[in-house]
Design a protein around this motif. Structure first.
Motif, short mmCIF file in Angstrom:
data_model
loop_
_atom_site.label_atom_id
_atom_site.label_comp_id
_atom_site.label_asym_id
_atom_site.label_seq_id
_atom_site.Cartn_x
_atom_site.Cartn_y
_atom_site.Cartn_z
N MET A 118 0.83 -1.21 0.00
CA MET A 118 0.00 0.00 0.00
C MET A 118 0.86 1.26 0.00
SD MET A 118 -2.64 1.34 2.92
CE MET A 118 -1.24 1.70 3.98
N PHE A 119 1.89 1.29 0.84
CA PHE A 119 2.73 2.48 0.93
C PHE A 119 3.49 2.73 -0.38
CE2 PHE A 119 6.93 4.32 1.85
CZ PHE A 119 6.54 5.54 2.40
N LEU A 120 4.11 1.70 -0.92
CA LEU A 120 4.89 1.86 -2.15
C LEU A 120 4.00 2.21 -3.34
CD1 LEU A 120 7.52 -1.02 -1.88
CD2 LEU A 120 7.89 1.44 -1.56
N THR A 121 2.83 1.56 -3.43
CA THR A 121 1.92 1.86 -4.55
C THR A 121 1.41 3.29 -4.46
OG1 THR A 121 1.25 -0.47 -4.59
CG2 THR A 121 -0.17 1.11 -5.71
N LEU A 122 1.05 3.72 -3.25
CA LEU A 122 0.59 5.10 -3.07
C LEU A 122 1.68 6.09 -3.41
CD1 LEU A 122 -1.53 7.14 -2.08
CD2 LEU A 122 -0.65 6.79 0.24
N MET A 123 2.90 5.83 -2.96
CA MET A 123 4.00 6.77 -3.20
C MET A 123 4.34 6.84 -4.70
SD MET A 123 7.86 6.72 -1.66
CE MET A 123 8.30 5.28 -2.65
N ILE A 124 4.53 5.69 -5.33
CA ILE A 124 4.93 5.68 -6.74
C ILE A 124 3.80 6.19 -7.62
CG2 ILE A 124 5.67 4.22 -8.65
CD1 ILE A 124 6.96 2.37 -6.58
N THR A 172 15.41 -13.94 -2.38
CA THR A 172 14.61 -15.15 -2.27
C THR A 172 14.36 -15.47 -0.80
OG1 THR A 172 16.65 -16.45 -2.38
CG2 THR A 172 15.43 -16.13 -4.44
N ASN A 173 13.18 -16.04 -0.53
CA ASN A 173 12.77 -16.34 0.84
C ASN A 173 12.77 -15.08 1.70
OD1 ASN A 173 11.82 -18.01 2.86
ND2 ASN A 173 13.86 -18.64 3.54
N ASN A 174 12.31 -13.99 1.08
CA ASN A 174 12.26 -12.70 1.77
C ASN A 174 10.93 -12.04 1.46
OD1 ASN A 174 12.66 -9.95 2.58
ND2 ASN A 174 14.86 -10.32 2.53
N LEU A 175 10.34 -11.40 2.46
CA LEU A 175 9.04 -10.76 2.26
C LEU A 175 9.11 -9.59 1.28
CD1 LEU A 175 7.51 -10.72 5.86
CD2 LEU A 175 6.93 -12.22 3.95
N TRP A 176 10.29 -8.99 1.16
CA TRP A 176 10.41 -7.85 0.26
C TRP A 176 10.29 -8.26 -1.20
CZ3 TRP A 176 9.85 -2.88 0.73
CH2 TRP A 176 9.95 -2.30 2.00
N SER A 177 10.59 -9.50 -1.51
CA SER A 177 10.38 -9.97 -2.88
C SER A 177 8.89 -10.00 -3.21
CB SER A 177 11.00 -11.35 -3.06
OG SER A 177 10.40 -12.29 -2.18
N VAL A 178 8.07 -10.41 -2.25
CA VAL A 178 6.61 -10.42 -2.45
C VAL A 178 6.09 -8.99 -2.56
CG1 VAL A 178 4.42 -11.21 -1.52
CG2 VAL A 178 6.47 -12.57 -1.16
N ILE A 179 6.60 -8.11 -1.70
CA ILE A 179 6.16 -6.72 -1.72
C ILE A 179 6.49 -6.06 -3.06
CG2 ILE A 179 6.56 -4.44 -0.70
CD1 ILE A 179 6.94 -5.85 1.99
N LEU A 180 7.70 -6.26 -3.54
CA LEU A 180 8.10 -5.64 -4.81
C LEU A 180 7.33 -6.22 -5.99
CD1 LEU A 180 11.97 -5.46 -4.28
CD2 LEU A 180 10.30 -3.60 -4.10
N ALA A 181 7.07 -7.53 -5.96
CA ALA A 181 6.31 -8.14 -7.06
C ALA A 181 4.88 -7.62 -7.09
CB ALA A 181 6.33 -9.66 -6.90
N LEU A 182 4.23 -7.55 -5.94
CA LEU A 182 2.85 -7.06 -5.89
C LEU A 182 2.79 -5.57 -6.23
CD1 LEU A 182 1.49 -8.90 -2.71
CD2 LEU A 182 1.07 -9.46 -5.11
N THR A 183 3.78 -4.81 -5.81
CA THR A 183 3.81 -3.38 -6.16
C THR A 183 3.96 -3.19 -7.66
OG1 THR A 183 4.82 -2.89 -4.01
CG2 THR A 183 4.99 -1.20 -5.72
N PHE A 185 2.77 -5.09 -9.99
CA PHE A 185 1.49 -5.33 -10.64
C PHE A 185 0.45 -4.26 -10.32
CE2 PHE A 185 2.99 -9.89 -10.26
CZ PHE A 185 3.37 -9.97 -11.59
N ALA A 186 0.55 -3.64 -9.15
CA ALA A 186 -0.47 -2.68 -8.72
C ALA A 186 -0.18 -1.25 -9.17
CB ALA A 186 -0.61 -2.71 -7.19
N THR A 187 1.09 -0.92 -9.43
CA THR A 187 1.45 0.47 -9.72
C THR A 187 0.83 1.02 -11.01
OG1 THR A 187 3.51 0.25 -8.49
CG2 THR A 187 3.39 2.02 -10.10
#
Length: 227
Positions: A118-124, A172-183, A185-187
C-alpha cells in the motif's frame, strides 16, 4: 328559428362540452399511467436491490454459520447451526491445530506485506501522476499509457523472470520480494487512477502556491497529496 338551425346549435353545444371531457379523461389517463409506471419502476428497483443485498450478504452469513458450527456439523446443510459454538475461534486464537500452528506469524506477514504494498503503490502512483498531470512534462501521457500496456503481458509469464531477478539480488525467501512483485502489478493501475483523479484538482491551486514561493515538493505534499 327553424328546426334545422336549432339542431345545429344543439349539436355544436354538445361538441363544445364533449371536448373538455375528452381532454380531462386523457389527462387523468396520462397521470394514472405515469403513476403506474413510476410505481412499477420503483417496485422493480426495490426487488432488484433486495436480490443484490441477499446475494451480497449470503456469503458473509455462510462464513459466520461455518464459524459457529462444530467440526462435525460443517457439512450438515442446516440453515442455522444446531449447536452454535465459539470453539473455532478458540482454536484459531490459541493455534490449537496443526494447520494453524503458525497462524499469528502468517497473519503478521500478511499485514506487513499489505502495508508495504500500500505504501509503495501510493507513493509511486501519486508521484508519477503528479509528474504527468501537474508538472506538464512533454508527452507525459505516454508514461501512463506505457504503464497500462504492461497488463497486456500475463502475470504468469513474469513469474520465472521475476524469480530470477529476486535471486540475483538475494531476495529469495524474503518478504520484500513479495512486496516488490505485488507493487509492480499494482502500480500501473494506481498511476492511471491517480492521474484521472488529479485532473479534478484545479490548476489554480498550484499556480497560487508557486506565486507564494512553493516548490514542486511542497505543492505535492501540501496540496496534491492531501486532496
Amino acid at each position: 328559428m327553424s328546426t334545422t338551425a336549432r339542431t345545429n346549435t344543439s349539436f355544436a353545444r354538445a361538441q363544445g362540452t364533449a371536448k373538455p371531457d375528452v381532454r380531462l379523461s386523457k389527462r387523468l389517463h396520462s397521470k394514472l399511467f405515469y403513476r403506474a409506471q413510476r410505481y412499477g419502476a420503483e417496485t422493480l428497483a426495490i426487488a432488484f436491490g433486495v436480490v443484490i443485498a441477499i446475494w451480497s450478504l449470503l456469503p458473509i452469513y455462510n462464513m459466520w454459520m461455518i464459524a459457529l458450527d462444530s467440526h462435525d456439523d460443517v457439512f450438515s446443510g442446516t440453515i442455522w447451526p444446531a449447536h452454535p459454538s465459539l470453539e473455532s475461534f478458540r482454536v484459531v486464537v490459541t493455534q490449537d491445530f496443526w494447520y494453524l500452528a503458525k497462524f499469528w506469524h502468517q497473519f503478521g506477514n500478511s499485514f506487513y506485506v499489505g502495508l508495504g504494498v500500500m505504501f509503495l503503490t501510493l507513493m509511486i502512483g501519486s508521484l508519477a501522476s503528479f509528474t504527468i498531470g501537474r508538472m506538464r512534462i512533454k508527452h507525459g501521457w505516454l508514461l501512463s499509457n506505457a504503464a497500462l500496456m504492461t497488463y497486456v503481458i500475463p502475470a504468469s509469464f513474469l513469474a520465472i523472470p521475476m524469480y530470477s531477478i529476486m535471486q540475483k539480488y538475494g531476495l529469495t525467501n524474503n518478504l520484500w520480494s513479495v512486496i516488490l512483485a505485488l507493487t509492480t502489478f499494482a502500480t500501473p493501475y494506481a498511476i492511471f487512477i491517480f492521474s484521472q483523479y488529479g485532473k479534478s484538482i484545479p490548476m489554480e491551486l498550484d499556480e497560487s502556491a508557486r506565486i507564494d514561493g512553493a516548490n514542486p515538493l511542497q505543492i505535492y505534499f501540501r496540496i496534491y497529496l492531501p486532496l
